[in-house]
Structure formats: structure tokens, C-alpha cells
Design a protein around this motif. Sequence first.
Motif, PDB file in Angstrom:
ATOM      1  N   ARG A 239       0.733  -1.194  -0.218  1.00  0.00           N
ATOM      2  CA  ARG A 239       0.100  -0.064  -0.001  1.00  0.00           C
ATOM      3  C   ARG A 239       0.840   1.202  -0.038  1.00  0.00           C
ATOM      4  NH1 ARG A 239      -2.549   3.544   3.485  1.00  0.00           N
ATOM      5  NH2 ARG A 239      -4.627   4.169   2.868  1.00  0.00           N
ATOM      6  N   GLY A 240       0.375   2.223  -0.714  1.00  0.00           N
ATOM      7  CA  GLY A 240       1.365   3.430  -0.759  1.00  0.00           C
ATOM      8  C   GLY A 240       0.747   4.652   0.236  1.00  0.00           C
ATOM      9  N   SER A 241       0.561   5.796  -0.359  1.00  0.00           N
ATOM     10  CA  SER A 241       0.298   6.827   0.794  1.00  0.00           C
ATOM     11  C   SER A 241      -1.342   6.855   0.918  1.00  0.00           C
ATOM     12  CB  SER A 241       0.681   8.259   0.109  1.00  0.00           C
ATOM     13  OG  SER A 241       0.145   8.336  -1.140  1.00  0.00           O
ATOM     14  N   ASP A 242      -2.155   6.188   0.055  1.00  0.00           N
ATOM     15  CA  ASP A 242      -3.559   6.125   0.295  1.00  0.00           C
ATOM     16  C   ASP A 242      -4.205   4.971  -0.269  1.00  0.00           C
ATOM     17  OD1 ASP A 242      -3.510   6.860  -2.607  1.00  0.00           O
ATOM     18  OD2 ASP A 242      -3.474   8.789  -2.113  1.00  0.00           O
ATOM     19  N   ASP A 243      -5.499   4.852  -0.349  1.00  0.00           N
ATOM     20  CA  ASP A 243      -6.160   3.790  -0.776  1.00  0.00           C
ATOM     21  C   ASP A 243      -6.298   3.632  -2.324  1.00  0.00           C
ATOM     22  OD1 ASP A 243      -6.992   3.123   1.629  1.00  0.00           O
ATOM     23  OD2 ASP A 243      -8.959   4.243   1.737  1.00  0.00           O
ATOM     24  N   ARG A 244      -5.461   4.609  -3.204  1.00  0.00           N
ATOM     25  CA  ARG A 244      -5.616   4.553  -4.621  1.00  0.00           C
ATOM     26  C   ARG A 244      -3.921   4.337  -5.072  1.00  0.00           C
ATOM     27  NH1 ARG A 244      -6.954   9.212  -7.123  1.00  0.00           N
ATOM     28  NH2 ARG A 244      -7.135   8.069  -9.120  1.00  0.00           N
ATOM     29  N   SER A 245      -3.056   4.160  -4.236  1.00  0.00           N
ATOM     30  CA  SER A 245      -1.715   3.845  -4.673  1.00  0.00           C
ATOM     31  C   SER A 245      -1.069   2.787  -3.894  1.00  0.00           C
ATOM     32  CB  SER A 245      -0.853   5.140  -4.086  1.00  0.00           C
ATOM     33  OG  SER A 245      -0.730   5.310  -2.704  1.00  0.00           O
ATOM     34  N   CYS A 246      -0.330   2.486  -4.870  1.00  0.00           N
ATOM     35  CA  CYS A 246       0.868   0.993  -4.501  1.00  0.00           C
ATOM     36  C   CYS A 246       2.037   1.341  -4.778  1.00  0.00           C
ATOM     37  CB  CYS A 246       0.101  -0.154  -5.335  1.00  0.00           C
ATOM     38  SG  CYS A 246      -1.392  -0.857  -4.671  1.00  0.00           S
ATOM     39  N   ASP A 247       3.042   0.821  -3.769  1.00  0.00           N
ATOM     40  CA  ASP A 247       4.436   1.124  -3.986  1.00  0.00           C
ATOM     41  C   ASP A 247       5.133  -0.208  -4.483  1.00  0.00           C
ATOM     42  OD1 ASP A 247       4.016   3.544  -3.091  1.00  0.00           O
ATOM     43  OD2 ASP A 247       5.081   3.414  -1.366  1.00  0.00           O
ATOM     44  N   MET A 248       6.015  -0.229  -5.480  1.00  0.00           N
ATOM     45  CA  MET A 248       6.622  -1.528  -5.767  1.00  0.00           C
ATOM     46  C   MET A 248       7.728  -1.356  -5.924  1.00  0.00           C
ATOM     47  SD  MET A 248       5.514  -4.008  -9.026  1.00  0.00           S
ATOM     48  CE  MET A 248       5.969  -2.995 -10.283  1.00  0.00           C
TER      49      MET A 248
END
Length: 465
Positions: free
Chosen positions: A169-178
Motif C-alpha cells: 500500500r502506498g500513501s492512500d487507498d489509490r496508490s501502491c508502491d513496488m
Amino acid sequence: MMGRAPLLRNGNFRPENLGPNALAMIGNLCFTAFVIGVLIFTVLAATYQPEDPLFQPSDKITTFLTSTSNATFKSDNTVVKTGEDFMAPNQTEISTFINITDVPVVKTAEIAEVVETDGTENSDASSGCQGETDKPVDCRDPEVFHMMMRAAIEKFKDIHFYRFGKPVRGSDDRSCDMAWRFRPKEGKAAGFYKDYRRFLISRSENCTLSVESIGEYHTGVNARKKKKKNKKEPGFQKGQEKEGTAIAIPIVGDGETVNDTLPVVESEGSFEHGKYLMYSGGGDRCKSMNHYMWSFLCALGEAQYLNRTLVMDMGLCLSSIYTKTNQNEEGKDFRFYFDFEHLKDSASVLDEPQFWTDWNKWQRKDKLSLHLVEDFRVTPMKLTDLKDTLILRTFGTVEPDNYWYRVCEGEAESVIQRPWHLLWKSRRLMDIVSAIAARLNWDYDSVHIVRGRTETCLLTLLSQR
């Protein structure tokens, strides 16, 4: 008898004498040619007059009497190469990069194609997705993972991907980190690079997911993971890594904290039973990086040959050819320019101030001995049988005889092997280079960093990290 021809009366022209006479004539001709050749050579040698430097101007006399060459080192300040630059890439490993065809096709994309071609299904899908367009994106969903991989491969066309880490999970519900491991397509170094970025993912009215944007270099901080020994992190990789046969290669930009703290001696007993080698003084200070490395690796090679710990000075003098002020700058840290973590993990080294602190503490009590070597012509082979705790090599003030690398010349040149594989560029420094290259999308022919505006660019990048 009186009627014979006059020529036949002469015995030299009888048939039986023609062969010997011909051979004698050929011999005379060859001897004549030899004499003429000797005369020509003698005349040329007598008339040739080379330039006499003693009758030339004073600057030419100085050049004639002065020699700056040596046996093993020639100054070259164009490119500074360290150990990883001499490592040949594993062709099998670098050829197994991930193609876009290796990534499974995202099912949501297939659904989107059907929806676009079938109006009835479109209405059904839209009605089934009502109220779910704002639903949080599940970064652990394999379909989301595959979609992100394909988006990265399509965007960054100038690099080869070798491994993708599982998205988080990134900074919010619409982002992902890879995160992923990669190499430039035209890269020649043996090492790999690592990047981690933030993906902004949107959901359409029919619940189809798509990647809206990919962040800048190292923006996906949540995908940055600490190194876990003996545990392989999940992810996507083409082929399998062989265990137990891997050779240490540098990985740039992994985001991990650099553990380059100075080593310390654990106890008095460990210090007492240790054997040490130290180089002191000399004319290598404030010289070019190539000169410094050539001398430093000579000292490290001798320490390994003698099976001793190298006591090294972590403070460097940066040559004026690298500084903005065109003046030599003291007080630079070895760890900013070279990978000290790799060095201390692979070789036995000790910081000089820490060594003298322990030496002054235990030298008299444990009766530790010191052997002083003041001549570089004392080869390492003559020191192998010494039992002294410390071998201290000191160097004078007369150049070039006070250069450290003179120890490894002559007879020692075939014995002392410089351990280039132990000296890598600093990860801190290479992270800066990687950040610049990432901003260019690795699409460039070459980068030459010089003093001036580019240095300001480097400082700007550092302030943003």
C-alpha cells in the motif's frame, strides 16, 4: 697440335675447368657487394650527427635529464575505475531479464475489451460496480501486481527488469508502491540497480483498474525493505537463483541504511593476538584518485600477503583537480567515495586513531612489539617471518621514492596482488549518480560531471533525498 684454337690452348677455358671458374667469379661478386655495403654504412655512420642535448636550451636539457616514468603506474585522471568496473557480468544472469510477454495478461483488461464491444454487458457491469469506484485498491491482488509490472516495462524501455517485489500500500487507498531490480540495456558493469516507485491506480465506472501515473525515482518508500538473511522475499523473477554459487556484486539504490561504522577490537586479548600493518607518511596525499587507489591497494595487498590487519587512515585529501576552489581539501571521509561496508566485510581493516588508542592502552602491559621499515626496497617477502605485533612502514619526503606503490614494484610485483574486488565505489555516491540517470530515464550516451552548474544539480538532488 699447331692447328688447335688459341682459346683451347689456355687451360682455364677447358671444359673441365668451367664450373670451378664460374663459382669463383660468383664469390668475387658477392665479396665486392659486401665491401661496398660496408663502405656505405661507414660513410653514413661517420657523417650522421644526432642532436646533442647539452647544446640545446635549458628546458630541453631538463627534459633529457628528468624521467617521470615508473614501472607500474601511469597517471590517468579521465575515469576513476574501481573493483566492480573490472568484474565481468554473468552473461547467463543478465540474459534472463523479464519481458512483457513473461507477465500474465491482466484479466481486468480482458473484461474492459469485452465491455467496450458489448453494450448489454457494459450496462450489467456498470450496474454491478455502482458504489464501488471509490473502493480501496488491493495492492496484494495478483492482477494488480501484473498490471503494475506491465506498466513499468512499457514505460521504461531503456532498462531490463530482473526482479519485481510484491506491491504494498502506498500513501492512500489509490496508490501502491513496488520495487524492482534492473540494469540499463547498454550497461557494461556487473552490478544491478534497484528502484522503488509509487503507482497511482484508478478504477473506472465498470471497475476496470488502470495505472494513471508512476512516481519519480525512489518515491515508493513503502516498498523499500530491509535485507533479510537466509530468507528470500516474495516477488516475480524469471528463472531461479542458484544458492551457494553467488558472487557478491554491488546493488545500487536499494535504499538500505549503509552500515559503514568503524570496526573496533572486541577485547584486549583479540588485540594482543592480532598482527597489524600500517603505512605512514609519503607523497601520495592530495594526489589523484587513481594514484591513491593504486597505492592503497598495494598496502592492502601486502597486508593480505602477510596475513595482517591493515591499519588505515579514513581521512582523505581531495586533490585540487576535483575541487571547486582548485585547492587541495583535507578532511574528506573515505566512506563517501568508497564502499567501506563491503571493504570491512571482505578484508581485515582497522581505523588508525582507534588502533593507536588501543595500542597506547595495552602496549606496555602486553609487551607488544613494533618493527619499523624505512626503505620501500625491503620487500614483503622479507617480512613474512616477523612475529612483531605491528609492522610500520614509513616513507620519506623525496618523490617518487616515497610513494606507497613503490613497495609493490620490482620483485614484489609478481607476488603482491592488488585486491581490486574489495574496493567498490561508495553506495552514497552511486545513489546520486543513479538518481540523475533515473531522471534521464537512462536514455543518454554519457554523463560527465564537472565543477559548476552540474555540481549545483547534485546538491539539489541531495537536498531532495
